[in-house]
Write an enzyme that holds these catalytic residues in place. Structure first.
Site, PDB file in Angstrom:
ATOM      1  CG  ASP A   1      -3.990  12.522  -1.738  1.00  0.00           C
ATOM      2  OD1 ASP A   1      -4.053  12.038  -0.591  1.00  0.00           O
ATOM      3  OD2 ASP A   1      -2.910  12.779  -2.297  1.00  0.00           O
TER       4      ASP A   1
ATOM      5  CG  HIS B   1      -7.571   5.112  -1.071  1.00  0.00           C
ATOM      6  ND1 HIS B   1      -7.581   6.401  -0.594  1.00  0.00           N
ATOM      7  CD2 HIS B   1      -6.529   4.506  -0.465  1.00  0.00           C
ATOM      8  CE1 HIS B   1      -6.586   6.564   0.255  1.00  0.00           C
ATOM      9  NE2 HIS B   1      -5.911   5.432   0.346  1.00  0.00           N
TER      10      HIS B   1
ATOM     11  CB  CYS C   1      -3.789  12.648   7.756  1.00  0.00           C
ATOM     12  SG  CYS C   1      -3.900  11.102   8.677  1.00  0.00           S
TER      13      CYS C   1
ATOM     14  NE  ARG D   1      -9.830   8.789   3.342  1.00  0.00           N
ATOM     15  CZ  ARG D   1      -8.643   9.230   3.712  1.00  0.00           C
ATOM     16  NH1 ARG D   1      -7.557   8.546   3.399  1.00  0.00           N
ATOM     17  NH2 ARG D   1      -8.523  10.346   4.400  1.00  0.00           N
TER      18      ARG D   1
ATOM     19  CE1 TYR E   1      -3.252   2.938   0.612  1.00  0.00           C
ATOM     20  CE2 TYR E   1      -2.148   3.293   2.714  1.00  0.00           C
ATOM     21  CZ  TYR E   1      -3.041   3.716   1.742  1.00  0.00           C
ATOM     22  OH  TYR E   1      -3.712   4.899   1.901  1.00  0.00           O
TER      23      TYR E   1
ATOM     24  CD  GLU F   1      -9.275   7.135   7.294  1.00  0.00           C
ATOM     25  OE1 GLU F   1      -9.452   6.022   7.838  1.00  0.00           O
ATOM     26  OE2 GLU F   1      -8.174   7.526   6.876  1.00  0.00           O
TER      27      GLU F   1
ATOM     28  CG  ASP G   1      -1.676  13.093   4.129  1.00  0.00           C
ATOM     29  OD1 ASP G   1      -1.765  13.765   3.090  1.00  0.00           O
ATOM     30  OD2 ASP G   1      -2.315  12.037   4.316  1.00  0.00           O
TER      31      ASP G   1
ATOM     32  CG  ASN H   1      -6.490   3.462   7.248  1.00  0.00           C
ATOM     33  OD1 ASN H   1      -5.439   2.851   7.071  1.00  0.00           O
ATOM     34  ND2 ASN H   1      -6.544   4.782   7.317  1.00  0.00           N
TER      35      ASN H   1
ATOM     36  CD  GLU I   1      -8.715  11.860   0.766  1.00  0.00           C
ATOM     37  OE1 GLU I   1      -8.504  12.907   1.390  1.00  0.00           O
ATOM     38  OE2 GLU I   1      -7.981  10.849   0.839  1.00  0.00           O
TER      39      GLU I   1
ATOM     40  CG  ASP J   1      -3.754   8.355  -0.338  1.00  0.00           C
ATOM     41  OD1 ASP J   1      -4.716   8.841  -0.971  1.00  0.00           O
ATOM     42  OD2 ASP J   1      -3.441   8.743   0.804  1.00  0.00           O
TER      43      ASP J   1
END
Length: 298
Positions: free
Chosen positions: A92, A117, A127, A162, A48, A192, A63, A216, A119, A90
């Site tokens: 974002d 993923h 984050c 996400r 990942y 999340e 982040d 997660n 989001e 990721d």
């Protein structure tokens, strides 16, 4: 490990095969090519690429949406080239609106990742285990997922949706978003930062059968650290351990530097470190020697 002249594999099909199995797929986080190789060498079948760790390692910052899509895709490309196992990255927010998502998905796909993923946070994002998050509207995110589905050239590229809505609008809102994102074509759902085991169980129960679920296991984050047996019992398909490698590397570097600062040399720390020859073997020097002999390179 990925050989320089190795045959290309089929990591996307392999990832889907793993996710169809009876046990959750465990994906430790990697923040660069070296940490990805270490994950693979430890015997894990999936890597990942963590956005948190990528930001920390590339620019030494938190982040909070500072990295661009180009920087993240470049990091993903290097990680993919270093390993043979599937890489989930990721992506974002997709770095803009639905049109930006099209380019983001295609960039990650060209980089060779097996899954990404996306989001539903407002840009610049944070984050998922930090405070102060905000989310875009459901309809806007549904449009971004639909764009992602149409943008991929390889139908095996895994698209994970996400939602960060639990911290903003409550768990029920996050679950409602999850259903909408699955209807839009997301392959997996990722709620999340639930903050209790009861909330985790609610997510699992409410979204069971809607789409496979991501857990997660953010080291030190807001989600309780459940056992893998319990995560499996709840029915999660993919478990991310995003930043443990980054934290371990930070601790190791700090310890070495403390010894160097105190003693004037790192000699006292060396027994706990890989040897020079052992490390060069780890990162593929024997393969380079073989290629030099094969091609007559001095």
């Amino acid at each position: 490990m990925s050989d320089l002249l190795g045959e290309p594999g089929a990591p996307r099909a392999r990832l889907r095969e793993l996710l169809a199995g009876p046990e959750p797929v465990v994906a430790p986080g990697a923040y660069d090519a070296l940490s990805a190789r270490l994950v693979e060498q430890a015997g894990f079948g999936v890597v990942y690429m963590t956005g948190f760790g990528s930001t920390a390692s590339l620019i030494g910052r938190p982040d909070v949406g500072l990295l661009t899509g180009t920087e993240m895709i470049d990091n993903a490309r290097r990680i993919v080239a270093a390993v043979d196992v599937p890489v989930i990255a990721d992506a974002d927010t997709g770095y803009g609106n639905a049109v930006n998502v099209v380019r983001t998905v295609q960039g990650y796909e060209q980089a060779g990742v097996a899954g990404i993923h996306l989001e539903d946070q407002v840009m610049p994002k944070k984050c998922g285990h930090m405070s102060g998050k905000a989310v875009i509207g459901v309809d806007e995110m549904v449009g971004k997922i639909r764009a992602a589905v149409e943008a991929r050239r390889d139908p095996d590229l895994l698209l994970i949706a996400r939602t960060d809505a639990a911290a903003v609008d409550g768990l029920a809102a996050a679950i409602t978003r999850g259903r909408a994102y699955a209807d839009a074509g997301a392959d997996l759902l990722f709620v999340e930062a639930p903050t209790s085991e009861d909330d985790i169980a609610t997510v699992a129960a409410e979204l069971h059968g809607v789409a496979p679920l991501v857990f997660n296991w953010a080291e030190g984050g807001r989600t309780p650290p459940l056992s893998l047996d319990r995560i499996s019992e709840l029915g999660f398909s993919l478990v991310l351990f995003p930043i443990g490698t980054l934290l371990a590397a930070t601790a190791g570097i700090r310890a070495l530097l403390a010894t160097l600062r105190t003693d004037g040399t790192p000699a006292a720390a060396l027994p706990g470190l890989p040897t020079f020859d052992g490390f060069t073997d780890l990162i593929g020097l024997p393969e380079i020697r073989d290629l030099e002999r094969r091609f007559g390179t001095p």
